[in-house]
Enzyme design. Structure first.
Site, PDB file in Angstrom:
ATOM      1  N   ASN A 158       0.855  -1.182   0.000  1.00  0.00           N
ATOM      2  CA  ASN A 158       0.000   0.000   0.000  1.00  0.00           C
ATOM      3  C   ASN A 158       0.901   1.245   0.000  1.00  0.00           C
ATOM      4  O   ASN A 158       1.744   1.403   0.887  1.00  0.00           O
ATOM      5  CB  ASN A 158      -0.877  -0.052   1.265  1.00  0.00           C
ATOM      6  CG  ASN A 158      -1.797   1.139   1.377  1.00  0.00           C
ATOM      7  OD1 ASN A 158      -1.383   2.272   1.145  1.00  0.00           O
ATOM      8  ND2 ASN A 158      -3.031   0.899   1.741  1.00  0.00           N
ATOM      9  N   HIS A 161       1.047   6.126   1.986  1.00  0.00           N
ATOM     10  CA  HIS A 161       1.824   7.044   2.822  1.00  0.00           C
ATOM     11  C   HIS A 161       2.894   7.799   2.054  1.00  0.00           C
ATOM     12  O   HIS A 161       3.401   8.809   2.543  1.00  0.00           O
ATOM     13  CB  HIS A 161       2.374   6.312   4.039  1.00  0.00           C
ATOM     14  CG  HIS A 161       1.245   5.898   4.942  1.00  0.00           C
ATOM     15  ND1 HIS A 161       0.341   6.809   5.435  1.00  0.00           N
ATOM     16  CD2 HIS A 161       0.826   4.693   5.364  1.00  0.00           C
ATOM     17  CE1 HIS A 161      -0.575   6.176   6.145  1.00  0.00           C
ATOM     18  NE2 HIS A 161      -0.295   4.886   6.108  1.00  0.00           N
ATOM     19  N   HIS A 194      -5.732   3.549  -1.303  1.00  0.00           N
ATOM     20  CA  HIS A 194      -7.054   3.852  -0.745  1.00  0.00           C
ATOM     21  C   HIS A 194      -7.428   5.259  -1.209  1.00  0.00           C
ATOM     22  O   HIS A 194      -6.818   6.233  -0.784  1.00  0.00           O
ATOM     23  CB  HIS A 194      -6.976   3.778   0.786  1.00  0.00           C
ATOM     24  CG  HIS A 194      -8.300   3.959   1.470  1.00  0.00           C
ATOM     25  ND1 HIS A 194      -8.459   3.814   2.824  1.00  0.00           N
ATOM     26  CD2 HIS A 194      -9.529   4.281   0.995  1.00  0.00           C
ATOM     27  CE1 HIS A 194      -9.721   4.035   3.151  1.00  0.00           C
ATOM     28  NE2 HIS A 194     -10.390   4.333   2.056  1.00  0.00           N
ATOM     29  N   ARG A 196      -9.601   7.921  -0.664  1.00  0.00           N
ATOM     30  CA  ARG A 196     -10.563   8.319   0.369  1.00  0.00           C
ATOM     31  C   ARG A 196     -11.438   9.439  -0.155  1.00  0.00           C
ATOM     32  O   ARG A 196     -11.028  10.231  -1.006  1.00  0.00           O
ATOM     33  CB  ARG A 196      -9.831   8.765   1.626  1.00  0.00           C
ATOM     34  CG  ARG A 196      -9.016   7.661   2.287  1.00  0.00           C
ATOM     35  CD  ARG A 196      -8.467   8.138   3.603  1.00  0.00           C
ATOM     36  NE  ARG A 196      -9.487   8.164   4.620  1.00  0.00           N
ATOM     37  CZ  ARG A 196      -9.615   7.273   5.592  1.00  0.00           C
ATOM     38  NH1 ARG A 196      -8.744   6.290   5.711  1.00  0.00           N
ATOM     39  NH2 ARG A 196     -10.589   7.377   6.465  1.00  0.00           N
ATOM     40  N   ARG A 200      -7.327  12.717   1.238  1.00  0.00           N
ATOM     41  CA  ARG A 200      -6.265  13.228   2.124  1.00  0.00           C
ATOM     42  C   ARG A 200      -4.875  12.773   1.683  1.00  0.00           C
ATOM     43  O   ARG A 200      -3.901  13.407   2.012  1.00  0.00           O
ATOM     44  CB  ARG A 200      -6.515  12.836   3.573  1.00  0.00           C
ATOM     45  CG  ARG A 200      -6.347  11.366   3.831  1.00  0.00           C
ATOM     46  CD  ARG A 200      -6.415  11.052   5.290  1.00  0.00           C
ATOM     47  NE  ARG A 200      -7.785  11.192   5.801  1.00  0.00           N
ATOM     48  CZ  ARG A 200      -8.218  10.572   6.894  1.00  0.00           C
ATOM     49  NH1 ARG A 200      -7.385   9.843   7.600  1.00  0.00           N
ATOM     50  NH2 ARG A 200      -9.448  10.703   7.307  1.00  0.00           N
ATOM     51  N   GLU A 221      -8.670   0.331  -2.756  1.00  0.00           N
ATOM     52  CA  GLU A 221      -9.386   0.250  -1.493  1.00  0.00           C
ATOM     53  C   GLU A 221     -10.333   1.444  -1.441  1.00  0.00           C
ATOM     54  O   GLU A 221      -9.943   2.557  -1.799  1.00  0.00           O
ATOM     55  CB  GLU A 221      -8.323   0.376  -0.393  1.00  0.00           C
ATOM     56  CG  GLU A 221      -8.666  -0.302   0.879  1.00  0.00           C
ATOM     57  CD  GLU A 221      -7.585  -0.008   1.895  1.00  0.00           C
ATOM     58  OE1 GLU A 221      -6.420  -0.363   1.638  1.00  0.00           O
ATOM     59  OE2 GLU A 221      -7.912   0.600   2.912  1.00  0.00           O
ATOM     60  N   THR A 252      -8.115   3.169   8.565  1.00  0.00           N
ATOM     61  CA  THR A 252      -9.307   2.321   8.672  1.00  0.00           C
ATOM     62  C   THR A 252      -9.313   1.663  10.051  1.00  0.00           C
ATOM     63  O   THR A 252      -8.365   0.976  10.416  1.00  0.00           O
ATOM     64  CB  THR A 252      -9.271   1.230   7.573  1.00  0.00           C
ATOM     65  OG1 THR A 252      -8.842   1.834   6.365  1.00  0.00           O
ATOM     66  CG2 THR A 252     -10.623   0.609   7.390  1.00  0.00           C
ATOM     67  N   GLU A 302     -10.790  -9.660   3.125  1.00  0.00           N
ATOM     68  CA  GLU A 302      -9.487  -9.317   3.699  1.00  0.00           C
ATOM     69  C   GLU A 302      -9.689  -9.288   5.201  1.00  0.00           C
ATOM     70  O   GLU A 302     -10.482  -8.489   5.720  1.00  0.00           O
ATOM     71  CB  GLU A 302      -8.990  -7.954   3.191  1.00  0.00           C
ATOM     72  CG  GLU A 302      -7.631  -7.611   3.821  1.00  0.00           C
ATOM     73  CD  GLU A 302      -7.062  -6.284   3.353  1.00  0.00           C
ATOM     74  OE1 GLU A 302      -7.310  -5.871   2.203  1.00  0.00           O
ATOM     75  OE2 GLU A 302      -6.355  -5.650   4.160  1.00  0.00           O
ATOM     76  N   HIS A 342      -3.436  -4.971   7.781  1.00  0.00           N
ATOM     77  CA  HIS A 342      -3.567  -3.839   8.700  1.00  0.00           C
ATOM     78  C   HIS A 342      -2.661  -4.030   9.912  1.00  0.00           C
ATOM     79  O   HIS A 342      -2.784  -5.011  10.640  1.00  0.00           O
ATOM     80  CB  HIS A 342      -5.000  -3.594   9.173  1.00  0.00           C
ATOM     81  CG  HIS A 342      -5.242  -2.125   9.431  1.00  0.00           C
ATOM     82  ND1 HIS A 342      -4.710  -1.467  10.508  1.00  0.00           N
ATOM     83  CD2 HIS A 342      -5.879  -1.179   8.700  1.00  0.00           C
ATOM     84  CE1 HIS A 342      -5.037  -0.189  10.448  1.00  0.00           C
ATOM     85  NE2 HIS A 342      -5.745   0.020   9.343  1.00  0.00           N
TER      86      HIS A 342
HETATM   87  N1  PXP Z   1      -5.711  -3.258   4.458  1.00  0.00           N
HETATM   88  C1  PXP Z   1      -6.640  -2.306   4.612  1.00  0.00           C
HETATM   89  C2  PXP Z   1      -8.050  -2.642   4.267  1.00  0.00           C
HETATM   90  C3  PXP Z   1      -6.291  -1.014   5.057  1.00  0.00           C
HETATM   91  O1  PXP Z   1      -7.225  -0.072   5.205  1.00  0.00           O
HETATM   92  C4  PXP Z   1      -4.941  -0.732   5.312  1.00  0.00           C
HETATM   93  C5  PXP Z   1      -4.531   0.648   5.714  1.00  0.00           C
HETATM   94  O2  PXP Z   1      -4.644   1.525   4.654  1.00  0.00           O
HETATM   95  C6  PXP Z   1      -4.003  -1.762   5.136  1.00  0.00           C
HETATM   96  C7  PXP Z   1      -4.419  -3.033   4.735  1.00  0.00           C
HETATM   97  C8  PXP Z   1      -2.547  -1.573   5.382  1.00  0.00           C
HETATM   98  O3  PXP Z   1      -2.353  -1.305   6.725  1.00  0.00           O
HETATM   99  P1  PXP Z   1      -0.929  -0.803   7.220  1.00  0.00           P
HETATM  100  O4  PXP Z   1      -0.704   0.520   6.572  1.00  0.00           O
HETATM  101  O5  PXP Z   1      -1.110  -0.720   8.699  1.00  0.00           O
HETATM  102  O6  PXP Z   1       0.041  -1.824   6.790  1.00  0.00           O
END
Ligand code: PXP
Length: 388
Positions: A158, A161, A194, A196, A200, A221, A252, A302, A342
């Protein structure tokens, strides 16, 4: 190898493709990979009629096997094993009584029926009953082993960030699109973003470019909001993961309440399915949510690993891990494909990756945080090294 599976009864939720795949595996495990096997799933009425006509027992039963070998109907050049008829009504009752899923019960009945076709008969003698039971146990264990061995966990990264850092100054750098390319070069099997509602971090421009540049798999996402749904339908990502989205949250926070909003989510799944976009639902490791996800036609779930990742003690982490392991198992049995994510990091990922039931991990924050010090390429490779 040919398995002809037909379902002549309604009212039960089960995956015919999962059962067909298991039936084919079973033929292979029995050394009859090229044989032909026909399976009919019926209701209690139909099986009771067959039980009466062929076994003089006027009541429903769970499984009946009609071996062609026994009937002397062998055909040169083709190995026709015969027909197995299973009552889904009886199987469902037995599954409920044994507190197992319908797929688990069906698998046992498939094995039982197949062994009858291959000449086993528990009614012949006690010794034969023990021999058949031992063969059933062996096949069940072998099937489980084969299915697990087939699952090699993949890593999807992901890159939200990277966009978070860019948005801190509202400029153009660092670019999540470039980051995604580096992740793929380092071995990631997919890219997750994601989009949003408040935009953001990830922007529309990022997703549009990623759609053109991602070579592996783009997983979008998103919350189930009209504007984002329309965006996804136009974009056609490789899959979407539906998550609950609150404007005030940092990330999330919990899984979707699928059971509480089945109608709304089913409509999103229908629209995505029409556009050939597989849907994953982000859920807590809760059997109620998994069942609801299956009922409305999700392809994936998931499993939310956040509570495991945030556990304050080893005992708590173990407890949360057990919930994830059981949920992943149950989801597979329901015919769902399983991802997880997550809060996973370099210390807590290995046990989840080792479960064998999970196809893909979605990891963002930990990898990007490490990338600040070692670079994205190295951070992704270090995470990949933790996977079996
Ligand atoms: N899966 C989902 C559905 C999420 O919302 C997130 C966070 O954006 C992640 C995985 C990844 O989580 P992390 O950034 O804590 O690895």
């Amino acid at each position: 190898m040919a398995v002809a599976l037909r379902c002549d009864t309604a009212g039960h939720t089960l995956s015919l493709s999962l059962l067909t795949a298991r039936a084919e595996q079973l033929l292979d495990l029995c050394g009859h990979a090229a044989a032909e096997w026909s399976i009919a799933l019926v209701g209690d009425g139909e099986i009771a009629a067959l039980n009466r006509d062929y076994r003089q027992q006027d009541r429903p039963t769970n499984v009946l096997a009609f071996a062609l070998r026994e009937a002397g109907a062998e055909m040169p050049g083709r190995e026709l094993l015969g027909d197995v008829v299973i009552s889904l009504d009886t199987a469902a009752r037995e599954a409920a009584a044994q507190k197992i899923t319908l797929h688990q019960r069906m698998t046992v009945l498939l094995i039982h029926g197949l062994l009858h076709l291959l000449g086993f008969d528990h009614e012949r003698s006690d010794q034969e009953a023990r021999r058949m039971e031992a063969a059933e146990q062996r096949l069940l264990a072998a099937l489980e082993h084969t299915e697990r061995r087939g699952t090699m966990v993949k890593l999807a990264i992901n890159v939200d960030h990277v966009a978070t850092v860019r948005q801190a100054r509202g400029g153009a750098e660092p670019d999540p699109v470039l980051a995604a390319g580096i992740c793929e070069l380092a071995g990631a099997s997919g890219i997750v973003v994601h989009l949003r509602e408040d935009r953001r971090h990830i922007q529309d421009r990022d997703v549009l470019l990623l759609r053109q540049t991602v070579k592996t798999k783009l997983n979008l996402e998103m919350g189930a909001a009209r504007e984002i749904i329309d965006f996804a339908l136009r974009l056609k990502p490789d899959m979407v993961t539906l998550v609950p989205e609150k404007r005030q949250e940092l990330t999330t926070e919990g899984g979707l309440d699928v059971a509480g909003q089945q109608k709304k989510l089913a409509a999103v799944i229908r629209a995505m399915t029409k556009a050939e976009i597989p849907v994953s639902l982000f859920v807590d490791p809760d059997p109620k949510q998994l069942k609801a996800a299956q009922e409305i036609g999700a392809t994936f779930v998931e499993i939310h690993t956040g509570r495991y990742a945030d556990a304050r003690s080893e005992a708590e982490a173990e407890q949360e891990f057990e919930l994830i392991a059981a949920a992943a198992e149950e989801a597979c049995e329901l015919g769902l494909r399983v991802n997880a994510g997550h809060g996973l990091n370099y210390r807590n990922t290995a046990p989840v990756a080792g479960l064998g039931t999970i196809e893909e991990l979605s990891i963002g924050h930990a990898v990007m945080a490490r990338a600040m010090f070692v670079g994205i390429d190295q951070a992704v490779r270090e995470m990949l090294a933790l996977l079996p």
